[in-house]
Design an enzyme around this catalytic site. Structure first.
Site, PDB file in Angstrom:
ATOM      1  N   LYS A  80       0.884  -1.157   0.076  1.00  0.00           N
ATOM      2  CA  LYS A  80       0.120   0.101  -0.003  1.00  0.00           C
ATOM      3  C   LYS A  80       0.953   1.159   0.068  1.00  0.00           C
ATOM      4  O   LYS A  80       2.177   0.938   0.483  1.00  0.00           O
ATOM      5  CB  LYS A  80      -0.828  -0.058   1.207  1.00  0.00           C
ATOM      6  CG  LYS A  80      -2.260   0.824   1.290  1.00  0.00           C
ATOM      7  CD  LYS A  80      -3.400   0.029   0.643  1.00  0.00           C
ATOM      8  CE  LYS A  80      -4.592   0.980   0.460  1.00  0.00           C
ATOM      9  NZ  LYS A  80      -5.729   0.402   0.125  1.00  0.00           N
ATOM     10  N   GLY A 179     -19.871   7.633   4.605  1.00  0.00           N
ATOM     11  CA  GLY A 179     -19.241   7.839   3.430  1.00  0.00           C
ATOM     12  C   GLY A 179     -19.895   7.588   2.089  1.00  0.00           C
ATOM     13  O   GLY A 179     -20.321   6.491   1.817  1.00  0.00           O
ATOM     14  N   GLY A 181     -18.364   8.308  -0.958  1.00  0.00           N
ATOM     15  CA  GLY A 181     -17.606   8.593  -1.973  1.00  0.00           C
ATOM     16  C   GLY A 181     -17.732   7.582  -3.199  1.00  0.00           C
ATOM     17  O   GLY A 181     -18.688   6.929  -3.315  1.00  0.00           O
ATOM     18  N   ASN A 182     -16.647   7.043  -3.646  1.00  0.00           N
ATOM     19  CA  ASN A 182     -16.614   6.383  -4.725  1.00  0.00           C
ATOM     20  C   ASN A 182     -17.406   5.003  -4.443  1.00  0.00           C
ATOM     21  O   ASN A 182     -18.088   4.447  -5.254  1.00  0.00           O
ATOM     22  CB  ASN A 182     -15.269   5.838  -5.175  1.00  0.00           C
ATOM     23  CG  ASN A 182     -14.379   7.042  -5.900  1.00  0.00           C
ATOM     24  OD1 ASN A 182     -14.915   7.536  -6.980  1.00  0.00           O
ATOM     25  ND2 ASN A 182     -13.102   7.179  -5.357  1.00  0.00           N
ATOM     26  N   VAL A 183     -17.163   4.193  -3.368  1.00  0.00           N
ATOM     27  CA  VAL A 183     -17.829   3.224  -3.174  1.00  0.00           C
ATOM     28  C   VAL A 183     -19.108   3.160  -2.420  1.00  0.00           C
ATOM     29  O   VAL A 183     -20.236   2.744  -2.650  1.00  0.00           O
ATOM     30  CB  VAL A 183     -16.924   2.239  -2.114  1.00  0.00           C
ATOM     31  CG1 VAL A 183     -17.577   1.185  -1.344  1.00  0.00           C
ATOM     32  CG2 VAL A 183     -15.424   2.025  -2.605  1.00  0.00           C
TER      33      VAL A 183
HETATM   34  P1  NAD Z   1     -13.704   8.178  -1.198  1.00  0.00           P
HETATM   35  O1  NAD Z   1     -12.695   9.066  -0.812  1.00  0.00           O
HETATM   36  O2  NAD Z   1     -14.184   8.071  -2.763  1.00  0.00           O
HETATM   37  O3  NAD Z   1     -14.892   8.277  -0.474  1.00  0.00           O
HETATM   38  C1  NAD Z   1     -14.786   8.244   0.894  1.00  0.00           C
HETATM   39  C2  NAD Z   1     -16.108   9.296   1.678  1.00  0.00           C
HETATM   40  O4  NAD Z   1     -16.191   9.072   3.036  1.00  0.00           O
HETATM   41  C3  NAD Z   1     -15.673  10.690   1.265  1.00  0.00           C
HETATM   42  O5  NAD Z   1     -16.897  11.194   0.562  1.00  0.00           O
HETATM   43  C4  NAD Z   1     -15.493  11.477   2.558  1.00  0.00           C
HETATM   44  O6  NAD Z   1     -15.874  12.478   2.507  1.00  0.00           O
HETATM   45  C5  NAD Z   1     -16.136  10.536   3.546  1.00  0.00           C
HETATM   46  N1  NAD Z   1     -15.694  10.434   4.774  1.00  0.00           N
HETATM   47  C6  NAD Z   1     -14.532  10.733   5.501  1.00  0.00           C
HETATM   48  N2  NAD Z   1     -14.400  10.533   6.915  1.00  0.00           N
HETATM   49  C7  NAD Z   1     -15.809  10.557   6.924  1.00  0.00           C
HETATM   50  C8  NAD Z   1     -16.348  10.550   8.494  1.00  0.00           C
HETATM   51  N3  NAD Z   1     -15.915  10.619   9.466  1.00  0.00           N
HETATM   52  N4  NAD Z   1     -17.841  10.500   8.351  1.00  0.00           N
HETATM   53  C9  NAD Z   1     -18.514  10.457   7.214  1.00  0.00           C
HETATM   54  N5  NAD Z   1     -18.000  10.464   5.946  1.00  0.00           N
HETATM   55  C10 NAD Z   1     -16.530  10.594   5.810  1.00  0.00           C
HETATM   56  O7  NAD Z   1     -12.993   6.551  -0.910  1.00  0.00           O
HETATM   57  P2  NAD Z   1     -13.682   5.471  -1.462  1.00  0.00           P
HETATM   58  O8  NAD Z   1     -12.713   4.946  -2.804  1.00  0.00           O
HETATM   59  O9  NAD Z   1     -15.125   5.167  -1.492  1.00  0.00           O
HETATM   60  O10 NAD Z   1     -13.088   4.250  -0.280  1.00  0.00           O
HETATM   61  C11 NAD Z   1     -14.100   4.299   0.992  1.00  0.00           C
HETATM   62  C12 NAD Z   1     -13.203   3.191   1.550  1.00  0.00           C
HETATM   63  O11 NAD Z   1     -13.107   1.997   0.948  1.00  0.00           O
HETATM   64  C13 NAD Z   1     -11.899   3.292   2.114  1.00  0.00           C
HETATM   65  O12 NAD Z   1     -11.582   2.899   3.525  1.00  0.00           O
HETATM   66  C14 NAD Z   1     -11.104   2.585   1.300  1.00  0.00           C
HETATM   67  O13 NAD Z   1      -9.802   2.124   1.837  1.00  0.00           O
HETATM   68  C15 NAD Z   1     -12.167   1.311   0.883  1.00  0.00           C
HETATM   69  N6  NAD Z   1     -11.932   0.609  -0.260  1.00  0.00           N
HETATM   70  C16 NAD Z   1     -12.157   1.305  -1.234  1.00  0.00           C
HETATM   71  C17 NAD Z   1     -11.893   0.575  -2.578  1.00  0.00           C
HETATM   72  C18 NAD Z   1     -12.188   1.124  -3.874  1.00  0.00           C
HETATM   73  O14 NAD Z   1     -12.475   0.436  -4.869  1.00  0.00           O
HETATM   74  N7  NAD Z   1     -12.057   2.469  -4.003  1.00  0.00           N
HETATM   75  C19 NAD Z   1     -11.400  -0.981  -2.589  1.00  0.00           C
HETATM   76  C20 NAD Z   1     -11.519  -1.509  -1.225  1.00  0.00           C
HETATM   77  C21 NAD Z   1     -11.537  -0.652  -0.024  1.00  0.00           C
END
Ligand code: NAD
Length: 359
Positions: A80, A179, A181-183
């Site tokens: 990572k 959260g 975001g993307n996921v």
């Molecule tokens: P992202 O940055 O697109 O979204 C994260 C969201 O969480 C953001 O909108 C942010 O504003 C919000 N956030 C942060 N702190 C917060 C809080 N205290 N309360 C509420 N919302 C909060 O990230 P992502 O790609 O959606 O990933 C989310 C999680 O999933 C991460 O932990 C990441 O490691 C994990 N993950 C992602 C993927 C992937 O394919 N993107 C794969 C495996 C694991």
């Protein structure tokens, strides 16, 4: 000028720190284990308070990637990277190029991909300086992993429903998502069309409008997430939210979300078991992204239909972990770790052909 320093950490294959003040770079790359193949894991850009905080985060995340890849048998190891910066203000092509040079110095031992604070456009910039990056939006690459991560979590939530209520249906079940975001944003969409009631929280208010308007979601302040009454909590933001303080406050029947490292440490799994809260181990339910990225290295090339079938199996993997945990009276995260460690010890899923990277 870019400087790269190695940090010796017991139990880790290689950990490096990259510094280039002129280009705004301060990063760490941790390679935990490459027994089963080269390490692959996302690049996180986050405004860490201290370098020590960033280092601890990358170490925990890299180890989780080893376990995740070992369980899904994708022929990859665990690594990572983290960059200490605000992704909204500090992310520049110069910073990403400097980071790419640090990745390149590892000569393929670590392959970068997107994570919190990075996207497929950033991967394109990184690709300009190193071939050791995946999940680009080009024809031969696997693209944004989050669509498969979200699909896998949706399948995992169905497995939770099957285990708890005898049917995978989520009709009228209440799921709280932290959260968007993307996921989390994509997961909300799947759950809405499946008939679930949604509760949402995000520190970025812009992201909450769509689920409130389009899905009738109820908004809660981010700090109330853990004590929200619901059927399933789906944490999809950052890790470490379930600890000795928050677990006694939980008012849900299950936890099933995408965030990495949701438990502050593995012992929290025992607390969840005592509280009779079903926990879908994070690195199992969120494996869709790594399965998609690994699809890029298949001999026949990337095939999204194959990836969809493999990611759908998260439903079956989780059900068998839930059943084993019940029979053996163990926390689900302990059962998942045992599977990963067995595969690592016995070299199960080890990559047979090296990955060819074109400079
Ligand atoms: P992202 O940055 O697109 O979204 C994260 C969201 O969480 C953001 O909108 C942010 O504003 C919000 N956030 C942060 N702190 C917060 C809080 N205290 N309360 C509420 N919302 C909060 O990230 P992502 O790609 O959606 O990933 C989310 C999680 O999933 C991460 O932990 C990441 O490691 C994990 N993950 C992602 C993927 C992937 O394919 N993107 C794969 C495996 C694991």
């Amino acid at each position: 000028m870019l400087t790269i320093k190695e940090i010796l950490i017991p139990g880790y294959e290689k950990v490096i720190e990259g510094l280039d003040p002129a280009r705004g770079l301060h990063c760490f790359i941790a390679i935990h284990n490459i027994t089963l193949g080269p390490s692959l894991g996302g690049t996180r850009i986050h405004a860490y308070h201290t370098p020590e905080e960033a280092l601890q985060d990358v170490l925990r995340l890299a180890k989780a990637m080893t376990y995740k890849s070992a369980v899904v048998e994708d022929g990859l190891g665990g690594g990572k990277s983290v960059i200490i910066a605000d992704p909204h203000k500090d992310k520049t092509p110069e910073l990403l190029h400097a980071f790419a040079e640090v990745v390149d110095s590892l000569k393929g031992m670590y392959i970068a991909a997107e994570d919190v604070g990075t996207n497929t456009d950033d991967m394109k910039l990184i690709r300009q300086r190193t071939p050791y990056v995946c999940a680009l939006s080009t024809d031969k690459s696997s693209g944004d992993p989050s669509r498969f991560t979200a699909w896998g979590i949706y399948r995992g939530i169905q497995a939770v429903a099957k285990k708890l209520w005898g049917s995978p249906s989520l009709l009228n079940k209440t799921v709280a998502i932290q959260g968007l975001g993307n996921v989390g944003g994509k997961l909300a969409n799947w759950l809405f069309w499946e008939g679930a009631n949604l509760i949402v929280a995000d520190i970025d208010a812009k992201l909450t409008h769509l689920p409130i308007h389009d899905f009738g979601a109820k908004l809660i302040p981010p700090e109330q997430f853990c004590q929200t009454e619901c059927d399933i909590l789906a944490p999809c933001a950052l890790g470490g939210i379930f600890n000795a303080q928050s677990i006694p406050l939980l008012r849900c029947q299950a936890i099933a979300g995408g965030a990495n490292n949701q438990l502050s440490d593995w012992e929290q799994g025992h607390l969840l078991l005592e509280r009779n809260i079903l926990y879908a181990p994070d690195y199992i339910i969120n494996a869709g992204g790594i399965i998609n990225a690994a699809g890029e290295f298949e001999p026949g090339g990337y095939n999204p239909k194959n990836v969809r079938s493999q990611v759908s199996l998260i439903y079956d993997h989780l059900l068998s972990i839930f059943d084993k945990a019940e029979v053996e009276h163990k926390p689900t995260n302990v059962v998942a770790d045992e599977i990963a460690e067995y595969n690592l010890t016995n070299r199960i899923g080890k990559r047979s052909q090296p990955i060819t990277f074109k400079k």
